[in-house]
Design a protein around this motif. Structure first.
Motif, mmCIF file in Angstrom:
data_model
loop_
_atom_site.group_PDB
_atom_site.id
_atom_site.type_symbol
_atom_site.label_atom_id
_atom_site.label_comp_id
_atom_site.label_asym_id
_atom_site.label_seq_id
_atom_site.Cartn_x
_atom_site.Cartn_y
_atom_site.Cartn_z
ATOM 1 N N ASN A 286 1.087 -1.729 -0.200
ATOM 2 C CA ASN A 286 0.320 -0.096 -0.160
ATOM 3 C C ASN A 286 0.794 1.589 -0.162
ATOM 4 O O ASN A 286 0.410 2.467 0.024
ATOM 5 N N ASP A 287 2.038 1.230 0.581
ATOM 6 C CA ASP A 287 2.827 2.594 0.651
ATOM 7 C C ASP A 287 4.785 2.240 0.807
ATOM 8 O O ASP A 287 4.480 0.814 0.435
ATOM 9 N N ILE A 288 5.049 2.933 0.722
ATOM 10 C CA ILE A 288 6.380 2.822 1.565
ATOM 11 C C ILE A 288 7.268 3.474 1.970
ATOM 12 O O ILE A 288 6.462 4.647 2.662
ATOM 13 N N GLN A 289 7.533 2.750 3.062
ATOM 14 C CA GLN A 289 8.064 3.095 4.451
ATOM 15 C C GLN A 289 9.420 3.699 4.629
ATOM 16 O O GLN A 289 10.555 3.357 3.890
ATOM 17 N N LEU A 290 9.102 5.263 5.055
ATOM 18 C CA LEU A 290 10.966 5.543 5.070
ATOM 19 C C LEU A 290 11.750 6.341 6.010
ATOM 20 O O LEU A 290 10.879 6.324 7.386
ATOM 21 N N GLN A 291 12.742 5.595 6.593
ATOM 22 C CA GLN A 291 13.524 6.352 7.728
ATOM 23 C C GLN A 291 14.335 7.474 7.000
ATOM 24 O O GLN A 291 14.922 6.783 6.370
ATOM 25 N N LEU A 292 14.448 8.786 7.925
ATOM 26 C CA LEU A 292 14.635 9.827 7.517
ATOM 27 C C LEU A 292 15.543 9.661 8.364
ATOM 28 O O LEU A 292 15.883 9.277 9.684
ATOM 29 N N THR A 293 16.486 11.065 8.060
ATOM 30 C CA THR A 293 18.526 10.805 8.970
ATOM 31 C C THR A 293 17.638 11.454 9.932
ATOM 32 O O THR A 293 18.297 11.829 10.952
ATOM 33 N N SER A 294 16.364 12.418 10.240
ATOM 34 C CA SER A 294 16.532 12.831 11.399
ATOM 35 C C SER A 294 15.772 11.921 12.616
ATOM 36 O O SER A 294 15.430 12.411 13.927
ATOM 37 N N GLY A 295 15.818 10.858 12.368
ATOM 38 C CA GLY A 295 15.692 9.323 13.133
ATOM 39 C C GLY A 295 13.264 9.058 13.086
ATOM 40 O O GLY A 295 13.185 8.286 13.696
ATOM 41 N N ASP A 296 13.379 10.725 11.865
ATOM 42 C CA ASP A 296 10.875 10.035 11.943
ATOM 43 C C ASP A 296 11.131 8.641 11.090
ATOM 44 O O ASP A 296 12.335 8.732 10.013
ATOM 45 N N THR A 297 10.010 8.465 11.377
ATOM 46 C CA THR A 297 9.921 6.778 10.099
ATOM 47 C C THR A 297 8.923 7.082 9.947
ATOM 48 O O THR A 297 7.426 7.951 10.484
ATOM 49 N N VAL A 298 8.326 7.682 8.408
ATOM 50 C CA VAL A 298 7.305 8.223 7.614
ATOM 51 C C VAL A 298 6.557 7.237 6.720
ATOM 52 O O VAL A 298 7.745 6.306 6.343
ATOM 53 N N LYS A 299 5.372 7.094 6.528
ATOM 54 C CA LYS A 299 5.279 6.199 5.195
ATOM 55 C C LYS A 299 4.226 7.720 3.921
ATOM 56 O O LYS A 299 3.671 8.281 4.811
ATOM 57 N N THR A 300 4.516 6.483 2.188
ATOM 58 C CA THR A 300 3.967 8.234 1.724
ATOM 59 C C THR A 300 3.520 7.082 0.550
ATOM 60 O O THR A 300 4.503 5.214 0.541
ATOM 61 N N LYS A 301 2.534 7.513 -0.313
ATOM 62 C CA LYS A 301 1.951 6.733 -1.255
ATOM 63 C C LYS A 301 3.235 6.614 -2.433
ATOM 64 O O LYS A 301 3.135 5.608 -2.887
ATOM 65 N N LEU A 302 4.051 7.274 -2.583
ATOM 66 C CA LEU A 302 4.787 8.054 -4.160
ATOM 67 C C LEU A 302 5.949 8.582 -3.236
ATOM 68 O O LEU A 302 5.841 9.910 -2.318
ATOM 69 N N LEU A 303 7.093 8.188 -3.312
ATOM 70 C CA LEU A 303 8.259 9.209 -3.491
ATOM 71 C C LEU A 303 8.733 9.827 -4.813
ATOM 72 O O LEU A 303 8.691 8.909 -5.946
ATOM 73 N N VAL A 304 8.839 10.643 -4.669
ATOM 74 C CA VAL A 304 10.210 11.388 -5.287
ATOM 75 C C VAL A 304 10.849 12.153 -5.414
ATOM 76 O O VAL A 304 10.912 12.998 -3.820
ATOM 77 N N ARG A 305 12.048 11.633 -6.108
ATOM 78 C CA ARG A 305 13.153 12.290 -5.104
ATOM 79 C C ARG A 305 14.002 13.019 -6.591
ATOM 80 O O ARG A 305 13.890 12.719 -7.535
ATOM 81 N N ASP A 306 14.887 13.270 -6.632
ATOM 82 C CA ASP A 306 16.055 14.278 -7.763
ATOM 83 C C ASP A 306 16.983 13.458 -7.901
ATOM 84 O O ASP A 306 17.249 12.144 -7.620
ATOM 85 N N ASN A 307 17.709 13.789 -8.941
ATOM 86 C CA ASN A 307 19.135 13.259 -9.224
ATOM 87 C C ASN A 307 20.259 13.435 -9.186
ATOM 88 O O ASN A 307 20.218 14.657 -9.821
ATOM 89 N N ASP A 308 21.189 13.277 -8.648
ATOM 90 C CA ASP A 308 22.457 13.237 -8.172
ATOM 91 C C ASP A 308 23.372 12.778 -8.813
ATOM 92 O O ASP A 308 24.356 12.888 -8.140
ATOM 93 N N LYS A 309 22.949 11.634 -10.107
ATOM 94 C CA LYS A 309 24.403 11.169 -10.310
ATOM 95 C C LYS A 309 24.708 11.811 -11.363
ATOM 96 O O LYS A 309 23.370 11.987 -12.381
ATOM 97 N N GLU A 310 25.314 11.434 -12.130
ATOM 98 C CA GLU A 310 25.964 12.324 -13.499
ATOM 99 C C GLU A 310 25.880 10.633 -13.935
ATOM 100 O O GLU A 310 26.244 9.377 -13.863
ATOM 101 N N GLU A 311 25.451 11.169 -15.241
ATOM 102 C CA GLU A 311 25.105 10.179 -16.374
ATOM 103 C C GLU A 311 25.707 10.232 -17.253
ATOM 104 O O GLU A 311 25.526 9.427 -18.277
ATOM 105 N N GLY A 312 26.569 10.763 -17.241
ATOM 106 C CA GLY A 312 27.908 10.616 -17.747
ATOM 107 C C GLY A 312 27.990 11.243 -19.722
ATOM 108 O O GLY A 312 28.678 10.674 -20.679
ATOM 109 N N THR A 313 26.490 12.010 -19.835
ATOM 110 C CA THR A 313 26.564 12.532 -21.706
ATOM 111 C C THR A 313 27.956 13.802 -21.440
ATOM 112 O O THR A 313 28.241 13.696 -22.111
ATOM 113 N N PHE A 314 27.687 15.094 -21.491
ATOM 114 C CA PHE A 314 28.281 15.894 -21.411
ATOM 115 C C PHE A 314 28.773 16.434 -19.779
ATOM 116 O O PHE A 314 27.602 16.735 -18.763
ATOM 117 N N SER A 315 29.469 18.038 -19.470
ATOM 118 C CA SER A 315 29.804 18.689 -18.932
ATOM 119 C C SER A 315 29.903 19.974 -18.906
ATOM 120 O O SER A 315 30.610 20.183 -20.283
#
Ligand SMILES: Nc1nc2c(ncn2[C@@H]2O[C@H](COP(=O)(O)OP(=O)(O)O)[C@@H](O)[C@H]2O)c(=O)[nH]1
Ligand SMILES: [Mg+2]
Lengths: 492, 205
Positions: A286-315
């Protein structure tokens, strides 16, 4: 107060770059329960703007030659220089972008009513850099005529060149028309340069003018893309006022929009935590459970995150320089009634700079100069944002560009260089990924001008999160959230 | 409405710990309402506008609440931009709330220009009789240490509710340079993107 764990969140958004922030605004105002977190202690992620102190801390984290999106960062402070003001007098944008007046980003900020908290400044003249004809002389800057009036009054252009340019601009304004398509259709995917030469008989100087207007990083593009970009420029010209085609948000560009969007998200009920990342995640049916670095545990239906990886096209290699001069000559308004521009752009065409070995450098370099009106540096100083495609010699080329540029703009003495920041920025990913309940947004392309294509994945993410409600909710259309005007008289 | 748009606009912020009574103070001042059941999360209001005359001259006062971003101390630097004054609010019946005020002063001072008016408010004055945890003198001393004005007020009983707002406006308009201040006011080149077509804002100061 409710603890974070008591709620099942509709969406947890991780990262406060432009896209995540606009998503938080759109979803929270569309009635979704949003928890918005960022592992950084600051807003903006890859679009952030920093004080000098924050810049130094950031460089400490990105000095290594390979560490994600940003790398090889270093700071140079000329010895003995005392001209720098206090740390917070500066706001250095990591990825400054100008925004064309017709950009959908602006219309979405207006329809969502978030625009009121952002101050927009005019982006003014465009120049091309002309190397010195012989070593005795200084290099110069030539203003790029970008309206019909400009062209008509441009003394450096021959009558023939003027006619050619006029004809071209008229063509672009109607380039989707049938007759026009007949002309450029056969060149669709071939180089824009060739098209300008073959169909409009432009010499290399005129081609340079046109390519400058595209603000392209490498100067290379298809005819189809080139025409679309020039069309964007021409139709944006004059849209918000005479003499300019683009705007820049005061105090740090896109970073400011991200912060204002987050505040609008908070007004809509989103909960904000900085300095908080995701330590562990566990997906159930039903959901996804996240353990946050703050110590909190939260539940969410959807997680949206940013990309922080270089994917090797150009820079992109960037050099940000603070100089002790207002560089006034770059910020004159040249059209009657035009606002005083706060940003001016100069392009160094491929081959116009020479390397240490005195060979021509084969890639174009550009610089966006920000006056103190941007609030990014104290008055009497300017911020110079150089960028070019990363190559083994791009750092050298950027330093040359800075040298040559200061030579070209100085009147009597060379402006003092106070601070220089160098780094490389990866392109990141270009497409969203959806993996069950986790959606990863792509990065805003590190171009000089904001590309509306970066807005599409936000709307897609909004649709995923809205689910069935998508059909009866309008995207990014919200009423004002302010109380009515109320009178009070007070005399002491 | 058109004439109101041309009034000089003052931007004043309310900051301080969650539950101190910021939203209640704002709602009492602007709407003369008080809801003792109101939840501590401040959502829904971006800012409130009040037209105010001081010494015979009219001003447009825009009052910004925290939108809940004070809970984890995530107010953004952009929130503070262009502020002419900041009301720092604590709860006189909560020692813990008072103890955070040094950090709120630090944040306000770091994010605003020199000469911005700061004003310390001890809220929930009605609770003083039964459960005061911070003396008037302590409040006054903290305000003095930061060159701020000070008062205690109650949104519940209306006592002193108008005072901090009127005083801070008075202070702003009587401080030379604050209204037209170089890095505070809008620059002449500001572009209006929210209208059909275009026009430039004159200097609104
Ligand atoms: N007795 C009393 N309670 C108050 C007063 N002002 C606010 N409160 C209550 O204190 C709680 C927090 O107030 P609120 O305005 O939401 O605090 P904020 O988080 O700083 O915006 C609410 O339950 C209010 O009803 C006051 O003047 N007197
Ligand atoms: Mg509140």
């Amino acid at each position: 107060m409710d603890s974070l764990g008591d709620t099942v969140w509709d969406v947890v958004i991780c990262g406060t770059g432009l896209q995540q922030s606009l998503l938080a605004l759109s979803l929270s105002r569309s009635g979704k329960k949003i928890l918005h977190i960022d592992p950084n202690e600051y807003y903006g992620g890859p679009d952030a703007a920093f004080s000098l102190q924050e810049t130094e801390a950031w460089v400490g984290r990105h000095a290594a030659p390979s560490s994600g999106l940003f790398k090889s960062a270093s700071i140079t402070k000329p010895e003995g220089s005392t001209g720098l003001s206090f740390s917070r007098a500066y706001s250095l944008a990591l990825a400054p972008q100008l925004i064309h007046s017709r950009s959908k980003l602006l219309s979405q900020l207006v329809s969502s009513r978030a625009y009121k908290q952002v101050e927009f400044l005019a982006v003014g003249s465009f120049f091309t850099f002309k190397p010195a004809a012989d070593p005795e002389q200084k290099p110069t800057l030539a203003r790029v005529p970008s309206t019909r009036e400009d062209i008509a009054f441009e003394a450096s252009l021959s009558l023939k060149a003027k006619r050619g340019l006029m004809k071209f601009l008229k063509f672009v304004l109607d380039y989707e028309g049938e007759a026009q398509r007949g002309v450029w259709g056969p060149h669709t995917d071939s180089p824009f340069n060739d098209f300008l030469q073959k169909e409009f008989k432009m010499d290399s100087d005129l081609q340079k003018y046109i390519i400058t207007l595209t603000l392209s990083l490498d100067g290379e593009m298809s005819t189809k893309d080139g025409l679309a970009i020039i069309y964007r420029h021409l139709t944006s010209m004059g849209f918000f006022g005479p003499g300019f085609a683009a705007v820049y948000p005061k105090w740090g560009g896109i970073s400011e929009i991200a912060q204002v969007a987050c505040r609008a998200g908070a007004v809509g009920g989103a909960v904000y935590m900085l300095g908080t990342g995701i330590q562990a995640e566990e997906t159930s049916s039903n959901d996804i459970q996240l353990q946050l670095t703050s110590g909190d545990t939260v539940k969410t239906k959807l997680l949206v995150r940013d990309n922080d990886k270089e994917e090797g096209t150009f820079s992109v290699s960037r050099l940000v320089a603070i100089v002790a001069s207002p560089l006034k000559a770059l910020f004159e308004s040249v059209v009657e009634g035009a606002p005083l521009p706060a940003v001016s752009v100069t392009a160094f065409p491929a081959g116009s700079l020479r390397t240490d070995a005195d060979e021509p450098y084969d890639y174009p370099v550009s610089v966006a100069v920000h006056s103190s009106d941007t609030g990014e540096c104290p008055s009497g100083q300017s911020l110079l944002y150089f960028s070019t495609l990363s190559t083994p010699r791009s750092k050298e080329a950027l330093n040359k560009a800075l040298d040559s540029f200061l030579q070209a703009v100085n009147d009597e003495q060379m402006p003092e260089r106070l601070f220089e920041l160098y780094y490389e920025q990866g392109r990141g990913s270009v497409a969203s990924h959806v993996d069950g309940r986790v959606l990863t947004l792509p990065n805003v392309p590190p171009s000089l001008a904001f590309d509306d294509a970066a807005l599409d994945p936000i709307k897609t993410a909004w649709e995923v999160a809205m689910g069935e409600d998508t059909a009866n909710t309008e995207y990014m259309m919200f009423p004002d959230r302010e109380a009515a005007l109320d009178d009070e008289m007070y005399d002491d | 409405m058109a004439s109101d748009d041309s009034l000089p606009t003052l931007k004043v912020l309310l900051i301080g710990p969650s539950g101190a009574g910021k939203s209640a103070l704002l709602t009492r001042y602007c709407d003369d309402e008080f809801d003792p059941e109101s939840s501590t999360a401040t959502i829904g209001i971006d800012f409130k506008i009040k037209k105010l005359s001081v010494r015979g001259k009219a001003y447009r006062l825009t009052l910004f609440d925290t939108a809940g971003q004070e809970r984890f101390r995530t107010l953004s630097t952009s929130f503070y931009r262009g502020a002419h004054g900041v009301l720092l609010v604590y709860d006189v019946s909560s020692r813990a709330s008072f103890l955070t005020m040094e950090r709120w002063f630090d944040e306000a001072e770091a994010n605003t220009g020199e000469g911005v008016a700061l004003y310390l408010v001890g809220a929930k004055l009605d609770k003083a009789e039964t459960s005061r945890e911070v003396s008037y003198e302590e409040g006054q001393a903290l305000a003095d240490a930061h060159g701020a004005l000070f008062c205690e007020a109650s949104a519940k009983t209306r006592e002193n509710v108008r005072k901090p707002f009127c005083d801070i406006v008075n202070q702003i308009v009587s401080t030379p340079g604050l209204l037209s201040g170089g890095n505070q006011g809008r620059t002449v080149g500001t572009v209006q993107v929210g209208k059909d077509g275009w026009y430039l804002s004159g200097c609104s100061c």
